[in-house]
Design an enzyme around this catalytic site. Structure first.
Site, PDB file in Angstrom:
ATOM      1  N   ASP A   1     -11.035   2.102   4.008  1.00 58.35           N
ATOM      2  CA  ASP A   1     -11.261   0.654   3.934  1.00 58.35           C
ATOM      3  C   ASP A   1     -12.756   0.325   3.866  1.00 58.35           C
ATOM      4  O   ASP A   1     -13.129  -0.807   3.587  1.00 58.35           O
ATOM      5  CB  ASP A   1     -10.688  -0.039   5.187  1.00 58.35           C
ATOM      6  CG  ASP A   1      -9.413  -0.810   4.909  1.00 58.35           C
ATOM      7  OD1 ASP A   1      -9.174  -1.170   3.742  1.00 58.35           O
ATOM      8  OD2 ASP A   1      -8.650  -1.036   5.877  1.00 58.35           O
TER       9      ASP A   1
ATOM     10  N   LYS B   1       0.842  -1.217   0.000  1.00 57.20           N
ATOM     11  CA  LYS B   1       0.000   0.000   0.000  1.00 57.20           C
ATOM     12  C   LYS B   1       0.865   1.250   0.000  1.00 57.20           C
ATOM     13  O   LYS B   1       0.607   2.204  -0.737  1.00 57.20           O
ATOM     14  CB  LYS B   1      -0.959  -0.040   1.205  1.00 57.20           C
ATOM     15  CG  LYS B   1      -1.974  -1.178   1.094  1.00 57.20           C
ATOM     16  CD  LYS B   1      -2.794  -1.420   2.374  1.00 57.20           C
ATOM     17  CE  LYS B   1      -3.628  -2.687   2.197  1.00 57.20           C
ATOM     18  NZ  LYS B   1      -4.472  -3.033   3.372  1.00 57.20           N
TER      19      LYS B   1
ATOM     20  N   GLN C   1      -4.549  -1.993   9.685  1.00 57.46           N
ATOM     21  CA  GLN C   1      -4.405  -3.316   9.062  1.00 57.46           C
ATOM     22  C   GLN C   1      -4.917  -4.396  10.006  1.00 57.46           C
ATOM     23  O   GLN C   1      -4.560  -4.431  11.186  1.00 57.46           O
ATOM     24  CB  GLN C   1      -2.937  -3.559   8.685  1.00 57.46           C
ATOM     25  CG  GLN C   1      -2.698  -4.801   7.870  1.00 57.46           C
ATOM     26  CD  GLN C   1      -3.327  -4.754   6.462  1.00 57.46           C
ATOM     27  OE1 GLN C   1      -3.470  -3.686   5.874  1.00 57.46           O
ATOM     28  NE2 GLN C   1      -3.715  -5.890   5.950  1.00 57.46           N
TER      29      GLN C   1
END
Ligand code: GUN
Length: 293
Positions: A120, A53, A97
């Protein structure tokens, strides 16, 4: 003839569009998009995903910040990190994450994220808006799969989609998006999971089969209809003595066996993975643009 759904090439096309959009923003005197990622502990897979990312940000001209915390961070301290990112005016979007260590309540952390920065799409506000078909941040993996189908020109209208897996990150949002009244969309959707009976009876009826269960080579040729579109979300590490590392990544689909039956199939690696990253970048640009006056 089986065609490969090339997520790598498609993600590069999206990255080129993003680079152009960033350059246009800067030329207009607007802010450079900025993504932050929070990595807790040292799970090697999580570290690798976050690394992908951060590298993608550099390729498209975004700023990025990696916030690393030890595995024994308290939930309160992690919530304080989230709160700081919520209030940092330079950070347009951020992700925490997953998975988090067992002593931390994932849901409490996800719910602490400002929905406007939740690139997200995991906050209940974004999940709720998605289910109502309202503008929101979509979770990156299902969003990437929709883009891949769209850009390959695959007709989904009226097709039967079967999804293996009901996770909140992939299976559940995938079902919502494929069921939507739109293009891609308008599928009739079946969601299969660990309690599904006669699984192969379902998968054999799929025009579009999405495998997101996390078990290497789970989907075998006898489970797939001739001419199906097969999307492999799995990223499983299996032993491979021919590799220097002693292992390699493979999907949930037995590619060599299944591919000859398919009209389209995604490879692993180079299928869904790069599309997930590209979608996260698109969400970050959107989060930044949403703040333009
Ligand atoms: N872990 C597995 N997939 C994801 C993802 O898309 N986002 C985050 N934050 N964690 C993940």
């Amino acid at each position: 003839m089986t065609k490969i759904l090339d997520g790598k090439a498609t993600s590069l096309a999206i990255e080129a569009e993003l680079t152009e959009a960033v350059n246009a923003r800067l030329a207009a005197g607007r802010k450079r998009p900025h993504l932050a990622a929070v990595l807790v502990g040292d799970n090697p897979a999580s570290r690798a995903y976050v690394g992908h990312k951060v590298k993608a940000c550099a390729r498209v001209g975004f700023e990025s910040t990696l916030v690393e915390k030890p595995a024994d961070i308290s939930q309160d301290d992690l919530l304080a990190v989230v709160e700081e990112l919520n209030h940092n005016p330079d950070v347009d979007g951020f992700i925490v994450q997953l998975p988090l260590p067992d002593h931390i309540d994932d849901q409490a952390v996800l719910e602490a994220v400002n929905p406007a920065k939740d690139v997200d799409g995991f906050h209940p506000v974004n999940a709720g808006k998605m289910s109502l078909d309202l503008p929101c941040f979509l979770p990156a993996t299902p969003m990437g799969i929709m883009s891949l189908l769209d850009r390959a020109g695959i007709d989904t209208q009226g097709k039967h989609a079967v999804i293996l897996g009901r996770s909140s990150i992939v299976g559940t949002p995938m079902a919502l998006l494929l069921r939507r009244n739109g293009a891609p969309g308008n599928c009739t959707v079946t969601v299969c999971h660990s309690r599904t009976q006669d699984l192969a009876e379902h998968t054999r009826r799929a025009d579009i089969l999405v495998a997101a269960i996390g078990r290497a080579h789970f989907v075998t040729a006898d489970m797939v209809k001739e001419g199906a579109v097969v999307i492999d979300v799995g990223i499983n590490r299996i032993p491979d003595a021919t590799k220097k590392s002693g292992s390699r990544l493979t999907g949930d689909v037995d590619f060599d066996q299944v591919a000859p039956k398919c009209s389209w199939i995604t490879p692993v690696p180079g299928g869904v993975g790069p599309m997930t990253i590209a979608s996260l970048m698109q969400n970050t640009l959107q989060a930044c643009a949403n703040k333009d006056t």
